[in-house]
Design a protein around this motif. Structure first.
Motif, PDB file in Angstrom:
ATOM      1  N   GLN A   1      -1.980   6.543  -5.473  1.00  0.00           N
ATOM      2  CA  GLN A   1      -2.957   7.261  -4.868  1.00  0.00           C
ATOM      3  C   GLN A   1      -3.618   6.655  -3.545  1.00  0.00           C
ATOM      4  OE1 GLN A   1      -4.367  10.573  -5.517  1.00  0.00           O
ATOM      5  NE2 GLN A   1      -2.612  11.093  -6.502  1.00  0.00           N
ATOM      6  N   PRO A   2      -4.244   7.315  -2.894  1.00  0.00           N
ATOM      7  CA  PRO A   2      -5.180   6.757  -1.839  1.00  0.00           C
ATOM      8  C   PRO A   2      -6.202   6.246  -2.439  1.00  0.00           C
ATOM      9  CG  PRO A   2      -4.823   8.991  -1.217  1.00  0.00           C
ATOM     10  CD  PRO A   2      -4.063   8.876  -2.589  1.00  0.00           C
TER      11      PRO A   2
ATOM     12  N   ALA B   1       1.052   7.648   7.402  1.00  0.00           N
ATOM     13  CA  ALA B   1       1.040   6.311   8.254  1.00  0.00           C
ATOM     14  C   ALA B   1       1.600   5.374   7.444  1.00  0.00           C
ATOM     15  CB  ALA B   1      -0.430   6.393   8.835  1.00  0.00           C
ATOM     16  N   ARG B   2       1.613   5.448   6.008  1.00  0.00           N
ATOM     17  CA  ARG B   2       1.938   4.356   5.241  1.00  0.00           C
ATOM     18  C   ARG B   2       3.435   4.552   4.589  1.00  0.00           C
ATOM     19  NH1 ARG B   2      -3.827   2.639   2.454  1.00  0.00           N
ATOM     20  NH2 ARG B   2      -4.208   4.954   2.537  1.00  0.00           N
TER      21      ARG B   2
ATOM     22  N   VAL C   1       1.015   4.276  -0.717  1.00  0.00           N
ATOM     23  CA  VAL C   1       0.452   5.807  -0.718  1.00  0.00           C
ATOM     24  C   VAL C   1       1.145   6.589  -0.314  1.00  0.00           C
ATOM     25  CG1 VAL C   1      -1.717   6.811  -0.193  1.00  0.00           C
ATOM     26  CG2 VAL C   1      -2.029   4.502  -0.540  1.00  0.00           C
ATOM     27  N   SER C   2       1.848   7.374  -0.983  1.00  0.00           N
ATOM     28  CA  SER C   2       2.832   8.713  -0.748  1.00  0.00           C
ATOM     29  C   SER C   2       2.180   9.610   0.189  1.00  0.00           C
ATOM     30  CB  SER C   2       3.689   9.210  -2.101  1.00  0.00           C
ATOM     31  OG  SER C   2       2.833   9.418  -2.942  1.00  0.00           O
ATOM     32  N   ALA C   3       0.979   9.846  -0.385  1.00  0.00           N
ATOM     33  CA  ALA C   3       0.060  11.196   0.468  1.00  0.00           C
ATOM     34  C   ALA C   3      -0.225  10.764   1.898  1.00  0.00           C
ATOM     35  CB  ALA C   3      -1.003  11.402  -0.155  1.00  0.00           C
ATOM     36  N   ASP C   4       0.258   9.653   2.461  1.00  0.00           N
ATOM     37  CA  ASP C   4      -0.154   9.136   3.715  1.00  0.00           C
ATOM     38  C   ASP C   4       0.948   8.958   4.605  1.00  0.00           C
ATOM     39  OD1 ASP C   4      -1.297   8.081   5.878  1.00  0.00           O
ATOM     40  OD2 ASP C   4      -2.469   6.192   5.172  1.00  0.00           O
TER      41      ASP C   4
ATOM     42  N   GLN D   1       1.111  -1.262  -0.061  1.00  0.00           N
ATOM     43  CA  GLN D   1       0.044   0.078   0.006  1.00  0.00           C
ATOM     44  C   GLN D   1       0.977   1.340  -0.053  1.00  0.00           C
ATOM     45  OE1 GLN D   1      -3.250  -0.202   2.921  1.00  0.00           O
ATOM     46  NE2 GLN D   1      -3.367  -2.557   2.540  1.00  0.00           N
TER      47      GLN D   1
ATOM     48  N   ASN E   1      -9.103   5.934  -0.943  1.00  0.00           N
ATOM     49  CA  ASN E   1     -10.462   6.578  -0.336  1.00  0.00           C
ATOM     50  C   ASN E   1     -11.563   5.517   0.026  1.00  0.00           C
ATOM     51  OD1 ASN E   1      -9.374   9.187  -1.166  1.00  0.00           O
ATOM     52  ND2 ASN E   1      -9.666   8.684  -3.303  1.00  0.00           N
TER      53      ASN E   1
END
Length: 450
Positions: free
Chosen positions: A94-95, A36-37, A31-34, A29, A97
């Motif tokens: 991307q996330p 937490a990940r 997701v570079s925008a998160d 997962q 969502n």
């Protein structure tokens, strides 16, 4: 391996393992925008590097500073004096969502009707595996020197990309750059992307009051910010739906038919809704500016009180036509908003981010080789030179960093890929053709004088 039938056979035999490698990448997962990940992004970079190390690359992870997103670079030597080809893709996604909007779990690759559904299945982990496929198919007969740049922050704006390209410029220098992050024209019709719009995003705040006041006591005399913002937004388009901002550039588009029924099906436009703007469909999508309101800050309908709203904000997404600059577009947008403020409302424009448009001169021996490879891979169907209405600002970074290189923008997506949305899917038969095409391309570049 000297002909397309041999390449096609080799890729066909490799597909089960390639599919397995792709699904393993998808399950990470990244997701570079998160924040937490962030660990998942690291894991994705390691897995990507491992795939190329297994094919003989000296792949390693690089970053600009501790905590920066990880990219993967590497090299595998070809014959002495052979051309050098840099392969680009990105391993971040991307996330996903709202999981409820997905028909199947977003992180568990699921095949339905010839498509593989999952977040990142097409954008852009299939781009990574297409590179792996070509290298794996060619094996020890690699006809060119191949370099890698697999980015880990494309989905959050590639902030450190210019510094990475500058730091590793000698390691990444190439005669040809293949960027696998775009789309084909249709199922069964390949494409080379030759233009992309740029992007300006800005927040506009409209203020009419120092604080909220009773709508009954003051309504009819004092304007509320929502009405003022609505009137300001309405000035951004003319009655036909063309962007009505002075000073923006528009250019000519290719003579390509985009049938109305296909447009309606692929865009998801609701029944009875008309398209906006004037000119050909591809001009409106590729070579003219467009403007959308992608966010609003205002009180919710549920629970709203009888209060005049003192301030309201909107986020504006302005797509910039090739031939224009992001700086000019931002300046034109800000001047328009400030000049058209209704009733003397206070207007504040805050830039969020920008990305430059791209126009590629797709002529020369590398492009000839690409067109030949695509035509063979798609059984005689020649590629379309297409534009893309969306923005991939990092392509301009590559053009600036390596001005002598031929930049080929390819990809695995199709009109129903739904990248960034729920139910993102990869058309598996088209993906196999992409793998064949890239293998043929490397072969042809090996015998091409660049």
């Amino acid at each position: 391996m000297t002909d397309s039938s041999a390449v096609r056979s080799a890729i066909q035999q490799l597909m089960p393992q390639l599919r397995q490698d792709l699904e393993a990448l998808i399950r990470i997962q990244s997701v570079s925008a998160d924040p937490a990940r962030a660990g998942e992004v690291e894991r994705s970079a390691e897995a990507t590097a491992g795939l190329f190390r297994a094919e003989g690359f000296d792949a390693r992870i690089v970053r600009t500073h501790d905590g920066a997103p990880p990219a993967v670079i590497g090299e595998k030597k070809g014959p002495e004096g052979a051309p050098t080809v840099l392969l680009y893709a990105h391993h971040d996604v991307q996330p996903e969502n709202d999981h409820a909007e997905w028909d199947t779990p977003p992180w568990e690759p699921t095949e339905r009707n010839g498509r593989l559904y999952a977040r990142g299945a097409a954008d852009d982990k299939a781009g990574i595996i297409a590179h792996v496929a070509a290298i794996r198919a060619l094996g020890d007969a690699l006809p060119v020197t191949v370099k890698l740049f697999i980015e880990g922050e494309e989905e959050v704006g590639s902030e450190t990309l210019p510094e990475l390209l500058a730091t590793h410029k000698d390691e990444l220098a190439a005669d040809v750059i293949v960027i696998a992050d775009s789309a084909n024209w249709d199922i069964g019709v390949p494409a080379l992307t030759t233009s992309l719009r740029g992007l300006v995003r800005a927040d506009v705040e409209v203020r009419t009051l120092e604080h909220g006041v009773h709508s009954g006591m003051w309504g009819g005399l004092v304007p509320d910010a929502l009405i003022a913002l609505s009137r300001l937004i309405a000035t951004l388009h003319d009655d036909a739906g063309n962007v009505a901002i002075d000073g923006l550039h528009s250019g000519p588009a290719a003579d390509i038919d985009y049938p109305a029924d296909r447009l309606r099906a692929e865009s998801g436009i609701a029944a009875g809704v008309d398209f906006i703007g004037e000119g050909s469909a591809v001009a409106r999508l590729w070579t003219k500016p467009s403007l959308s309101i992608i966010g609003l800050d205002a009180p919710k309908v549920d629970g709203a009180s009888n209060t005049l709203v003192p301030a309201a904000r909107a986020k504006i997404s302005l797509r910039v036509a090739p031939g224009d600059s992001a700086a000019n577009a931002l300046d034109c947008l800000a001047r328009h908003l400030e000049a058209n403020a209704p009733w003397g409302a206070q207007v504040t424009v805050t830039p969020v981010d920008t990305g430059e448009a791209t126009q590629i001169d797709a002529t020369g021996p590398a492009y000839d080789a690409a067109r030949d490879a695509f035509t063979e891979a798609w059984d005689g169907t020649a590629p379309v030179d297409m534009g893309v209405g969306g923005s991939i600002p990092f392509i301009a970074e590559f053009l600036d960093a390596f001005p002598q290189a031929s930049v080929l923008v390819t990809g695995v997506e199709d009109p129903d890929t739904r990248a960034h949305g729920a139910n993102e899917g990869l058309h598996l038969a088209e993906f196999e053709r992409v793998c064949v095409a890239e293998t043929l391309l490397l072969q042809k570049l090996g015998s091409t004088t660049l």
